[in-house]
Each structure stands twice: as structure tokens, then as C-alpha cells.
Design an enzyme around this catalytic site. Structure first.
Site, short mmCIF file in Angstrom:
data_model
loop_
_atom_site.label_atom_id
_atom_site.label_comp_id
_atom_site.label_asym_id
_atom_site.label_seq_id
_atom_site.Cartn_x
_atom_site.Cartn_y
_atom_site.Cartn_z
N HIS A 19 -2.34 8.38 6.06
CA HIS A 19 -2.61 7.08 5.44
C HIS A 19 -4.03 6.66 5.86
CE1 HIS A 19 -1.80 3.37 3.45
NE2 HIS A 19 -1.91 2.63 4.54
N LYS A 70 -9.52 8.58 2.80
CA LYS A 70 -9.95 7.25 2.36
C LYS A 70 -11.45 7.02 2.59
CE LYS A 70 -5.57 4.82 2.09
NZ LYS A 70 -4.59 5.85 2.44
N CYS A 105 0.80 -1.22 0.00
CA CYS A 105 0.00 0.00 0.00
C CYS A 105 0.83 1.28 0.00
CB CYS A 105 -0.97 -0.03 1.18
SG CYS A 105 -2.00 -1.51 1.10
N PHE A 151 1.84 -3.31 4.01
CA PHE A 151 2.28 -4.62 4.50
C PHE A 151 3.80 -4.71 4.40
CE2 PHE A 151 -1.49 -7.73 3.63
CZ PHE A 151 -2.22 -7.10 4.61
N GLU A 187 -0.48 5.30 13.43
CA GLU A 187 -0.17 6.52 12.68
C GLU A 187 -0.34 7.76 13.58
OE1 GLU A 187 -2.44 7.11 9.09
OE2 GLU A 187 -1.01 8.61 8.35
N HIS A 244 -9.51 2.56 0.08
CA HIS A 244 -8.07 2.34 0.09
C HIS A 244 -7.69 1.69 -1.24
CE1 HIS A 244 -4.06 1.63 0.96
NE2 HIS A 244 -4.13 0.88 2.04
#
Lengths: 721, 91
Positions: free
Chosen positions: A275, A305, A146, A368, A286, A310
């Protein structure tokens, strides 16, 4: 570090849920309408799959049934970004899906013709753009889950600063696929009500799709600059395969590195695009990271998002466009989807869109493998400096480009075992072609560490561990860069097989986590405890060459070393479908090689230098072979495409005698990362003064070898001592 | 009750060791020991793998944190959790 070199953004393009261009996205950000829908791009076969997704809705008649959706989405966004300007001379694409959606349908239908899978490789997205926009220079693909698009922006910036390109099209694209949709569902990360980033009642993300691209250049008289890309920062958590570090240390490191690259203090940032996926773990980690970096002086911030979903590898590209709109128009978007703020986060996301003049913005992308990437944009000066730095774009073989690096350690894996065994076999006239025996990589890491890992991550861990321990090195490398054309195929195959067998109800979360192309590099970071930039390049036969380039760019940007590893793992069902070279060759093979590279110094040993990648191999070679005499040339083309070598051979024959032009894949093995193994052999050869791959072996008086790979594009690098 | 005497616990132990690639003899796993933090090295991805396995093989969903805490307290607790909730067995 010297004064940072500014990179100008001269074009932007976007496609995402709710917006098919930048204007529509801007309107959605100002007045968000609509939410998510049950996906219709693939059949939802079981009630457990009736979860919302963020699907792109293309105008009727504008979809392309013959082209995988990721390719088409990428094209639609890239076309907007390049419109009205000169064509780019390089491309960097971040993607995780490539042609997977098309592959899923073909696999389920039982199609066994490799033709049906010709768009599977991640690289085919970038090659599609290269065709569409007639791009002649490097065409790179990076896959770091991502964070892919933001990593692509970082690589593009380094390409420009190294003088390897004048104008780079960079960003990311991904489409909705059953692999990602059901994979995240099985990880219990998908929110049934749609994502609510930063909300006290958030339960997960909304899987999305789309594309976001920028045109970046060092200066332009042709189009006004929309913004300056002034810094990027990469890091790796080295904590867990999927979960972020709970304290957000890796994320904070990436933010600080981006700010340092831009030469800015945190207080200069006027907006942060988070994010903010909406998963409990991401948002908590975050928030901690943001508080560490900004302390009490939090700038306005939001996750977008809740509007876009996403979009995975595309997220950083879409959010780069949103960040540039914040700079250009003063539109700071709301944290869409947020109702009840999670007070424990101690953040104050924007509840409604805000209008404010800001001069610098930060955008976060995390993925990831603990792969973190951040980018800083600043307001463009007006007018921009005329043709600033354009003369920096120098020929690949000129005095610029990336520097030669010393090979501090090398390792390879072939059917014979490691580098010593492979070298001995070649000296004895025996073939190392074949599959790597399990015993050759069994002791890479403790059994408990590798218990969930299949063939590719185990091969890569063994290679990485060998070069890392070769010199008794105790500090982790300054960058980890992996190359793999096909990624973890056993995991992909098993995930899809179990999914299909259960009517899309069940599959293995473990296989999904393992199936992402950057999973092996993430495992290397975990094993070595390495928080340095962590990249995975995936570009067919050019994967090793691109990993070498990216490793070289990291060293050119200040890293003290780079661990570059490339490998493929044979999978009985998928490998023959995806890789026609395997079907055309007599013997199945896999394996790869790794190198610990350091800046050139006076220490003895072989050197490795990336010289160029281009659409036309002959143009590239002309620049190189006229300047430097080589003892021999090691040449590769995919099996069945040897005819492509003939023009290259005849050009080389002007300066190198025919017995010193050595095609190697049929002597080392036909797999996509064989160039890595060939490079390890070349390094041993220049040290020994003999190349046993040639028949008969040739002596290397100058101790200098050229390696040339021919395919959809050509790559050239050299090894010398 | 031990793994040897409760066939469901014995079956779950074998599946656990197999699905998670654990390098140990199923006979040595204590059915009363906590699944997490008892030296098996099980993490969140393993738990999700077990969630899918249990729904697929026994028709029992573990889809919230409280259910997870109850079900994964130990192998014995997991067997009891499945017995309480499994649909009428065709066998």
C-alpha cells in the site's frame, strides 16, 4: 473450506498519473520518468494549496467536460479491460469521489438546480459504465476509502463463485477533487516534495487520481487469461477513524485471509505490491504487518505510489494491474521515490526494477476506517481449462444465488422512533413519515465516543447497537455491511462550506474524516470491536439491496453472521439538491434499519433473501413470481417516478390481487434507504401474519412477502417466515 | 494563572470545548494540565482540528512535531505559544 474456485483475469485497463494505458504504465514501471505537479484540474486559490498531486494528463481533446472526471477516468480504463472480449454481465466499482468535483464547482457557483448534481451519487460512475457496455446484471458500488478497488475485486470474486455472474468488470476510480486534496492537506498527510514511500525522510502521501479495472470470469474460450485471481482477504482494524493500528494487526489479518483464500503459504508469494502511501504511520504499520506475515523470508516488494501517487479508491485497481504485469512479464517495479531507506522498518524494498519469474503476487490496500483489503494473483495456466465453471452462472431466482438468511434481530428508525413504535403507529393507522427525532438515537454509545459524530454515524450506531444487543450477543458480527446513498452529508457540507469561505485555505480535518462514506461503518466496528470484513455500499435507492447482497456473500464465504445496516441522514442544503425524490415528496424523511443476519437454521423467525438486481425488473420478476406464491408485494419507486411502476404492477397483477400490491415509500418515507425500513416492517409482518402498510391491512396466510424496488436498475428480495 | 484570570486561556478553553464537542464545563479545565493524556480523550484528529483553528483565528502555524509538542503541552502553554508568534494584532 473446499478447494478455492479460481477466477481468471481476462482483461486489464488503467489510467493514472504518467500512463493512459497498460503499455505506458509498463514503460513507466521499467523506466520511471517525471514526478508530480501542482494540480490544474481545479483552481489552487491559496499558496498553502501549492502542493504536488499525481494528476492524469489526458491527450488533448479527449476530456469530457459534460461528464464528471471520475466517470470519464473509469470509462477510459474499463474500455481497455473489456476490449476484444464479450461484454461483462455485472460491474463492481470502488469509488469515493463519484461526481464530487463537479458538485464542488456547482455548489461554489450557487447553482440550486438538482440537474447540476445528477452525477453526484457514487453509483452514477458504475451506471455510466453499465450504459457504455450494456451490462444487464448487478451493478454494484462499494466505498471503503483507499481500499475500495481491492474490496470491489473481492466482491466480484464472490459474485462469480456464487454463480450470480459470468463475467464481472471490477476495479476502482477516483479523480482529484478539492475535498480530497485539501482534506488530506488539512490532515498534514501531504508531502510537500512528493511522496517517498519507505524513506527515512518521508513526510506524507501525494494525492492522485485514476482508474484501474479488471475483467474477471470463471472461464473463457474467448480471450486468454492474463492471471488467476486466487484469493482476497478483508479486515478492519477497529482501532481509529484514520490511523492504522500501530502494530499492523488488521493489515496482517487481511494478508493472511487473502493467502488462506488462495490456499497459499506466505513462501509462495514472489512479489508484494505494498500500500506504501509514504505517510509515516502507514508505512511503519504496513512494515510491521509484512514482517508478521512473512517473518524472515520477505519476498521482493515495493510501493509504486512514488510513480502513480495515491489514487485513493482507484489505487487497488491500478496496483492490481501492476501486480498482473509482474506475473505476466516478470517485471517487479522499483519502490519509486525512495532515496534513504528507513532502516527501522526492517524491509528491503526494490531499489531498481527487477526481472524475475514469479508465480504468485500479493497486493495490499488499506483505508480510512481501518478498512484493509488484500488480493492474491497467480500465473494463469496455459492453456486455461476450457470454459471452466461457466455453467455456474445461474439465474438469480434459480437454485443458486445467495442463500436465505435468518433475521436474528431487526431494528429501524423512523419519525416514530424504533421498530416497536413504528409498527404500533402503522397498526393504529398513523404515519411514520418524517425525520427521526434526536431522542430516538441519542443513547447509541457513550457521549465521549460520539462527541465528534454527526447525524448519519449516530443513526447507524444506534441501529447497529440495537440489533447487536437484541439477543444478548457478546461476540462481534462476522461482517459489517453498511448501505448509504449519500453518506455523511452534514460533514461534506460543512467541510466544503468552510473551505469555500476561506478561499480554499482552511477547513475542518474532523469533517473530512467524517465525510467519507465508510466512516459510519468504521465507527460501528470501533464500537463493537469488530475486525471482520467491513463494507459500505453506495448505490442510490439500491444501497440497502447491495448491502444485503454483500452481507449474504460474506456469509456464503464462511462468515457466521452479518450486521447489515442502511440509513440516510437529512441535510437541509445538500439533500434536496442530490435527491430529487425528496423535493418531489411532501414530507422530508430520513432514518433506516439494521439486521443481524445468520445462516438459515431451524430457529423460528423471519428469513430474508436477496433475489436479484437487473437492468430490467420485468425479466427479474418473471423468473421469481412464477415459481413462488407471495401474499403481497411491497413496491418502491423514487417519488416523481411512480409511472415506472405501472408495467411492474400489471405483470404482478397476474398472480397477486391489486390490493396486495403495496407501494410503500409514501407511507413509510421518501429517502434512499427506505427499503431497509420496509424490510424491517416486512419481517414483523410475516411473523404477525398481517401487513399494516396496506390500506386496508391484508392478512399474510403464506407468510411470504416480495419486495421490489424500481429505479435505474431493479432489485428484488423476499421476506418469509 | 487560572483560566478566569487569563482571557486568552479562557477563550482557548471555550473554543477547544466547542470545536471538539467535549462534554465538560470550560471552567473546570485546568490550564496547566497536559492537553493529551489528561482524561480529555483528545487524539490526533483533535490536535489537527486545533492546528487549523489556531492558524485561522490567530494566524499562528503549528506545522511540525516540535511546535506541536510545545504548543499543546497545556492550555497555558498554547496561550504563551500564540502570544509569542501571533502577527501584530490589528485589535
Amino acid at each position: 473450506m473446499s478447494q478455492p474456485v479460481p477466477v481468471f483475469v481476462t482483461g486489464i485497463g488503467v489510467v493514472c498519473a504518467g500512463a493512459n494505458d497498460v503499455g505506458e504504465l509498463r514503460r513507466q514501471l521499467a523506466h520511471p520518468v517525471g514526478r508530480f505537479q501542482i494540480p490544474t484540474v481545479f483552481p489552487v486559490k491559496h499558496p498553502s494549496g501549492e502542493l504536488p498531486a499525481a494528476q492524469v494528463v489526458l491527450p488533448a481533446g479527449t476530456d469530457k467536460p459534460d461528464l464528471p472526471r471520475t466517470h470519464h477516468l473509469a470509462f477510459l480504463a474499463a474500455r481497455q479491460a473489456v476490449a476484444g472480449g464479450p461484454p461483462p454481465d455485472a460491474i463492481v466499482v470502488g469509488t469515493t469521489t463519484g461526481g464530487i468535483a463537479t458538485t464542488e464547482a456547482a455548489l461554489e457557483a450557487g447553482i440550486v438546480s438538482p440537474e447540476a448534481y445528477r452525477h453526484h451519487g457514487l453509483d452514477t460512475v458504475a451506471l455510466h459504465l453499465a450504459d457504455a457496455f450494456a451490462v444487464r446484471g448487478p451493478v454494484l458500488t462499494v466505498s471503503t476509502a483507499c481500499s475500495s478497488a481491492t474490496v470491489a475485486l473481492s466482491i466480484a470474486t464472490k459474485l462469480l463463485r456464487a454463480g450470480l455472474a459470468k463475467r464481472v468488470l471490477a476495479g476502482g476510480a477516483d479523480c482529484l477533487s478539492r475535498l480530497t486534496f485539501h482534506g488530506f492537506r488539512q490532515l498534514q498527510l501531504v508531502a510537500p516534495e512528493g511522496c517517498m514511500p519507505m524513506d527515512a525522510n518521508r513526510t506524507g502521501m501525494t494525492v492522485g487520481e485514476g482508474a484501474g479495472f479488471l475483467v474477471l470470469e470463471l472461464g473463457s474460450d474467448e480471450r486468454p487469461a492474463l492471471a488467476v485471481l486466487s484469493g482476497t482477504g478483508l479486515s478492519c482494524d477497529a482501532h481509529h477513524a484514520t490511523r492504522p493500528h500501530p502494530e499492523g494487526t488488521g493489515a496482517a489479518l487481511a494478508m493472511r485471509r487473502a493467502l488462506a483464500d488462495a490456499g497459499l503459504e506466505p513462501a509462495a508469494i514472489g512479489y508484494v505490491n505494498l500500500h506504501g502511501t509514504g505517510t509515516p504511520d502507514n508505512d511503519a504499520a504496513e512494515a510491521r504487518a509484512v514482517r508478521q506475515v512473512f517473518a524472515e523470508a520477505q519476498p521482493p516488494l515495493s510501493s509504486t505510489k512514488g510513480l502513480t501517487g495515491h489514487a485513493l479508491a482507484a489505487a487497488g485497481g491500478i496496483e492490481a494491474v501492476i501486480s498482473i504485469l509482474a506475473l505476466r512479464d516478470g517485471l517487479l517495479p522499483a519502490n519509486i521515490g525512495l532515496t534513504t531507506l528507513d532502516e527501522t522498518l526492517d524491509l528491503s524494498p526494490l531499489r531498481v526494477p527487477m526481472t524475475a519469474h514469479v508465480s504468485a503476487v500479493l497486493s495490499n490496500s488499506f483505508g480510512f476506517g481501518g478498512n484493509n483489503a488484500c488480493v492474491v494473483f497467480e500465473k494463469a495456466p496455459s492453456p486455461i481449462p476450457p470454459a471452466h465453471g461457466v455453467e455456474r452462472g445461474r439465474s438469480p431466482a434459480g437454485d443458486a444465488g445467495v442463500p436465505a438468511l435468518r433475521i436474528a434481530a431487526a431494528a429501524c428508525l423512523t419519525a416514530r422512533g424504533g421498530l416497536d413504535e413504528t409498527w404500533a403507529a402503522l397498526l393504529a393507522g398513523e404515519s411514520p413519515v418524517g425525520l427521526v427525532p434526536d431522542t430516538a438515537f441519542a443513547k447509541a454509545a457513550p457521549a465521549a465516543f460520539v462527541r465528534r459524530l454527526r447525524r448519519l454515524p449516530r443513526l447507524m450506531l444506534a441501529l447497529a447497537q440495537t440489533v447487536q444487543s437484541a439477543n444478548g450477543r457478546t461476540v462481534p458480527p462476522g461482517a459489517i455491511v453498511a448501505g448509504t446513498a449519500w453518506g455523511p452529508l452534514a460533514e461534506t457540507q460543512d467541510f466544503l462550506r468552510k473551505l469555500f469561505e476561506s478561499g480554499d485555505q482552511f477547513s475542518s480535518p474532523m469533517d473530512f474524516v467524517g465525510s467519507v462514506h465508510n466512516a459510519p461503518a468504521g465507527q460501528i466496528a470501533l464500537l463493537l470491536g469488530c475486525q471482520a470484513p467491513n463494507l459500505t455500499c453506495s448505490a442510490g435507492q439500491r444501497s440497502f439491496g447491495q448491502a444485503l447482497l454483500c452481507g449474504s456473500l460474506e456469509i456464503a464465504s464462511g462468515a457466521d453472521s452479518a450486521l447489515v445496516v442502511a440509513a440516510e441522514a437529512f441535510e437541509p442544503k445538500l439533500s434536496p439538491l442530490f435527491e430529487p425524490a425528496l423535493a418531489a415528496s411532501r414530507l422530508l424523511s430520513d432514518g433506516g434499519a439494521a439486521f443481524l443476519l445468520v445462516p438459515d437454521d431451524n430457529a423460528p423467525g423471519a428469513r430474508l433473501r436477496w433475489l436479484g438486481e437487473a437492468a430490467d425488473g420485468l425479466v427479474l420478476l418473471d423468473r421469481i413470481i412464477e415459481n413462488t406464491p407471495y401474499d403481497a408485494v411491497m413496491l418502491a419507486a423514487p417519488a416523481g417516478q411512480e409511472a415506472k411502476l405501472e408495467p411492474i404492477r400489471s405483470r404482478l397483477a397476474r398472480t397477486v390481487s391489486p390490493e396486495r400490491i403495496v407501494p410503500y415509500p409514501d407511507r413509510l418515507g421518501q429517502h434512499a434507504s427506505i427499503a431497509a425500513a420496509a424490510t424491517a416492517i416486512a419481517a414483523r409482518a410475516v411473523a404477525a401474519g398481517v401487513l399494516p402498510l396496506a390500506a386496508p391491512p391484508v392478512s399474510l396466510a403464506r407468510r411470504r412477502l416480495l419486495l421490489v424496488e424500481i429505479g435505474p436498475r431493479s432489485t428484488v428480495f423476499e421476506v418469509f417466515a | 494563572m487560572t483560566a478566569q484570570t487569563d482571557p486568552l486561556v479562557a477563550e482557548l478553553t471555550r473554543k477547544l470545548v466547542d470545536a471538539l464537542g467535549l462534554d465538560l464545563d470550560p471552567e473546570t479545565v485546568d490550564p496547566a494540565a497536559p492537553l493529551v493524556g489528561a482524561g480529555l480523550g483528545i487524539d490526533s484528529i483533535d490536535m489537527l482540528e486545533l492546528v487549523v483553528l489556531i492558524e485561522k483565528d490567530y494566524g499562528v502555524k503549528i506545522d511540525n512535531r516540535a511546535a506541536g509538542v510545545e504548543a499543546f503541552a497545556s492550555l497555558g502553554a498554547l496561550a504563551a505559544f500564540i502570544r509569542q508568534r501571533r502577527p501584530a494584532s490589528p485589535a
